[in-house]
Write a protein that holds these residues in place. Sequence first.
Motif, PDB file in Angstrom:
ATOM      1  N   LYS A 263     -16.939  17.601  -4.207  1.00  0.00           N
ATOM      2  CA  LYS A 263     -16.421  17.683  -5.579  1.00  0.00           C
ATOM      3  C   LYS A 263     -16.881  16.434  -6.326  1.00  0.00           C
ATOM      4  N   ILE A 264     -18.131  16.425  -6.670  1.00  0.00           N
ATOM      5  CA  ILE A 264     -18.737  15.210  -7.233  1.00  0.00           C
ATOM      6  C   ILE A 264     -18.193  14.904  -8.627  1.00  0.00           C
ATOM      7  N   SER A 265     -17.762  15.927  -9.353  1.00  0.00           N
ATOM      8  CA  SER A 265     -17.244  15.659 -10.709  1.00  0.00           C
ATOM      9  C   SER A 265     -15.960  14.830 -10.645  1.00  0.00           C
ATOM     10  N   GLU A 266     -15.127  15.090  -9.631  1.00  0.00           N
ATOM     11  CA  GLU A 266     -13.909  14.282  -9.467  1.00  0.00           C
ATOM     12  C   GLU A 266     -14.288  12.825  -9.192  1.00  0.00           C
ATOM     13  N   GLN A 267     -15.315  12.648  -8.384  1.00  0.00           N
ATOM     14  CA  GLN A 267     -15.769  11.291  -8.061  1.00  0.00           C
ATOM     15  C   GLN A 267     -16.273  10.596  -9.330  1.00  0.00           C
ATOM     16  N   ILE A 268     -17.069  11.305 -10.112  1.00  0.00           N
ATOM     17  CA  ILE A 268     -17.622  10.713 -11.347  1.00  0.00           C
ATOM     18  C   ILE A 268     -16.504  10.399 -12.336  1.00  0.00           C
ATOM     19  N   ALA A 269     -15.504  11.271 -12.391  1.00  0.00           N
ATOM     20  CA  ALA A 269     -14.387  11.046 -13.335  1.00  0.00           C
ATOM     21  C   ALA A 269     -13.658   9.734 -13.038  1.00  0.00           C
ATOM     22  N   ASN A 270     -13.741   9.294 -11.791  1.00  0.00           N
ATOM     23  CA  ASN A 270     -13.058   8.049 -11.406  1.00  0.00           C
ATOM     24  C   ASN A 270     -13.838   6.796 -11.774  1.00  0.00           C
TER      25      ASN A 270
ATOM     26  N   ASP B 147     -15.526   4.015 -14.175  1.00  0.00           N
ATOM     27  CA  ASP B 147     -15.208   3.454 -15.494  1.00  0.00           C
ATOM     28  C   ASP B 147     -16.237   3.828 -16.558  1.00  0.00           C
ATOM     29  N   GLY B 148     -17.495   4.000 -16.139  1.00  0.00           N
ATOM     30  CA  GLY B 148     -18.553   4.293 -17.118  1.00  0.00           C
ATOM     31  C   GLY B 148     -18.556   5.720 -17.628  1.00  0.00           C
ATOM     32  N   ALA B 149     -17.757   6.588 -16.994  1.00  0.00           N
ATOM     33  CA  ALA B 149     -17.710   7.991 -17.435  1.00  0.00           C
ATOM     34  C   ALA B 149     -16.648   8.140 -18.521  1.00  0.00           C
ATOM     35  N   SER B 150     -17.029   8.753 -19.641  1.00  0.00           N
ATOM     36  CA  SER B 150     -16.066   8.898 -20.738  1.00  0.00           C
ATOM     37  C   SER B 150     -15.436  10.285 -20.741  1.00  0.00           C
ATOM     38  N   TYR B 151     -16.261  11.297 -20.528  1.00  0.00           N
ATOM     39  CA  TYR B 151     -15.736  12.669 -20.559  1.00  0.00           C
ATOM     40  C   TYR B 151     -16.332  13.451 -19.395  1.00  0.00           C
ATOM     41  N   VAL B 152     -15.465  14.017 -18.559  1.00  0.00           N
ATOM     42  CA  VAL B 152     -15.904  14.816 -17.413  1.00  0.00           C
ATOM     43  C   VAL B 152     -15.036  16.071 -17.359  1.00  0.00           C
ATOM     44  N   SER B 153     -15.698  17.209 -17.279  1.00  0.00           N
ATOM     45  CA  SER B 153     -14.954  18.471 -17.309  1.00  0.00           C
ATOM     46  C   SER B 153     -15.602  19.460 -16.359  1.00  0.00           C
TER      47      SER B 153
ATOM     48  N   LEU C 139     -20.180  14.507 -18.715  1.00  0.00           N
ATOM     49  CA  LEU C 139     -20.697  15.545 -17.808  1.00  0.00           C
ATOM     50  C   LEU C 139     -19.813  16.782 -17.875  1.00  0.00           C
ATOM     51  N   VAL C 140     -20.458  17.941 -17.954  1.00  0.00           N
ATOM     52  CA  VAL C 140     -19.729  19.206 -17.852  1.00  0.00           C
ATOM     53  C   VAL C 140     -20.300  19.996 -16.679  1.00  0.00           C
ATOM     54  N   GLU C 141     -19.481  20.187 -15.652  1.00  0.00           N
ATOM     55  CA  GLU C 141     -19.866  21.052 -14.532  1.00  0.00           C
ATOM     56  C   GLU C 141     -19.486  22.486 -14.895  1.00  0.00           C
ATOM     57  N   ILE C 142     -20.359  23.426 -14.562  1.00  0.00           N
ATOM     58  CA  ILE C 142     -20.078  24.826 -14.901  1.00  0.00           C
ATOM     59  C   ILE C 142     -20.303  25.690 -13.658  1.00  0.00           C
ATOM     60  N   LEU C 143     -19.288  26.419 -13.254  1.00  0.00           N
ATOM     61  CA  LEU C 143     -19.411  27.314 -12.102  1.00  0.00           C
ATOM     62  C   LEU C 143     -20.254  28.510 -12.519  1.00  0.00           C
ATOM     63  N   SER C 144     -21.239  28.844 -11.694  1.00  0.00           N
ATOM     64  CA  SER C 144     -22.262  29.806 -12.104  1.00  0.00           C
ATOM     65  C   SER C 144     -22.604  30.732 -10.936  1.00  0.00           C
ATOM     66  N   THR C 145     -23.150  31.905 -11.248  1.00  0.00           N
ATOM     67  CA  THR C 145     -23.464  32.888 -10.199  1.00  0.00           C
ATOM     68  C   THR C 145     -24.880  32.717  -9.644  1.00  0.00           C
TER      69      THR C 145
ATOM     70  N   PRO D 179     -10.460  28.574  -6.792  1.00  0.00           N
ATOM     71  CA  PRO D 179      -9.409  27.861  -6.053  1.00  0.00           C
ATOM     72  C   PRO D 179      -9.859  26.499  -5.524  1.00  0.00           C
ATOM     73  N   ILE D 180     -11.139  26.346  -5.262  1.00  0.00           N
ATOM     74  CA  ILE D 180     -11.647  25.081  -4.714  1.00  0.00           C
ATOM     75  C   ILE D 180     -12.111  24.157  -5.834  1.00  0.00           C
ATOM     76  N   PHE D 181     -12.887  24.709  -6.744  1.00  0.00           N
ATOM     77  CA  PHE D 181     -13.397  23.922  -7.884  1.00  0.00           C
ATOM     78  C   PHE D 181     -12.559  24.275  -9.110  1.00  0.00           C
ATOM     79  N   GLN D 182     -11.419  23.597  -9.205  1.00  0.00           N
ATOM     80  CA  GLN D 182     -10.502  23.960 -10.295  1.00  0.00           C
ATOM     81  C   GLN D 182     -11.040  23.495 -11.647  1.00  0.00           C
ATOM     82  N   THR D 183     -10.858  24.371 -12.627  1.00  0.00           N
ATOM     83  CA  THR D 183     -11.441  24.083 -13.938  1.00  0.00           C
ATOM     84  C   THR D 183     -10.481  23.285 -14.819  1.00  0.00           C
TER      85      THR D 183
END
Length: 230
Positions: free
Chosen positions: A144-151, A153-159, A191-197, A219-223
């Motif tokens: 879950k790299i987006s959670e890591q990036i959200a932590n 300080d240099g990241a302003s917006y992560v979704s 950064l915006v992560e998007i779940l895709s097919t 359930p794993i990658f909660q939006t």
Amino acid sequence: MHYCPGCTHMTIHKILADTIDELGIKEEAIGVAPVGCAVLIYEYFDCDMVQAPHGRAPAVATGMKSANEDNMVFTYQGDGDLASIGTAEIIHSAVRGENLTTVFVNNAIYGMTGGQMAPTTLIEQITTTTTKGRNSKDHGYPYKISEQIANLDGASYVSRQSVHNKNAIENTKRAIKKAFVAQQNKEGFSLVEILSTCPTNWGLNPKQSIEWIEKNMLPIFQTGDLKTTD
Ligand SMILES: Cc1ncc(C[n+]2csc(CCOP(=O)(O)OP(=O)(O)O)c2C)c(N)n1
Ligand code: SF4
């Protein structure tokens, strides 16, 4: 478009292109294409685009932004590109607080090269390199790299968002817009992560692929927003 039927890279391209138009930033936008199924994204966007070696889009984007801070620079990257070979580049771009926007397409597999396990592959998911399903003992856990990036300080917006239905598409559009606005306001890395097919490598038809996102990925990658300045 060159994508397989039911591949939501196409949906994400449309959302991203519409957002660039709505913000009126086409002239100053520079996109960095990945290696992966979206390598040809530059064929579909009417703004400046360059293509970076696998995983290196944030490094190339850093150069573009440094050359002219008025450029609106974005990268478009898959999970193999961003969360595997390019982990150092994306993490350190965020650590440095580079004023860039990343669109991160997570389809839980390496699409272009034939469906190998990615860092984001789910436990028990069958891929060409986990033929009995991914197991944590041999293959580790979904990253879950987006959670890591959200932590950082240099990241302003992560979704993290998705495109499995109309509401999800609208939320994705809102998130991409917010990410670009963060860049306009010089707030740092967004950064915006998007779940895709990936119907082809998941072995599912387009409708089943949408259902697979809902049943297995959500359930794993909660939006939702993971970090915001609001
Ligand atoms: C340095 C390097 N290593 C490996 C590859 C092979 N390669 C091309 S695309 C890819 C995986 C792409 O997967 P992902 O980033 O998830 O994008 P998708 O195709 O699923 O959209 C790999 C490993 C490469 N092109 N360059
Ligand atoms: S292989 Fe998967 S990610 Fe690539 S175009 Fe086909 S469906 Fe999309």
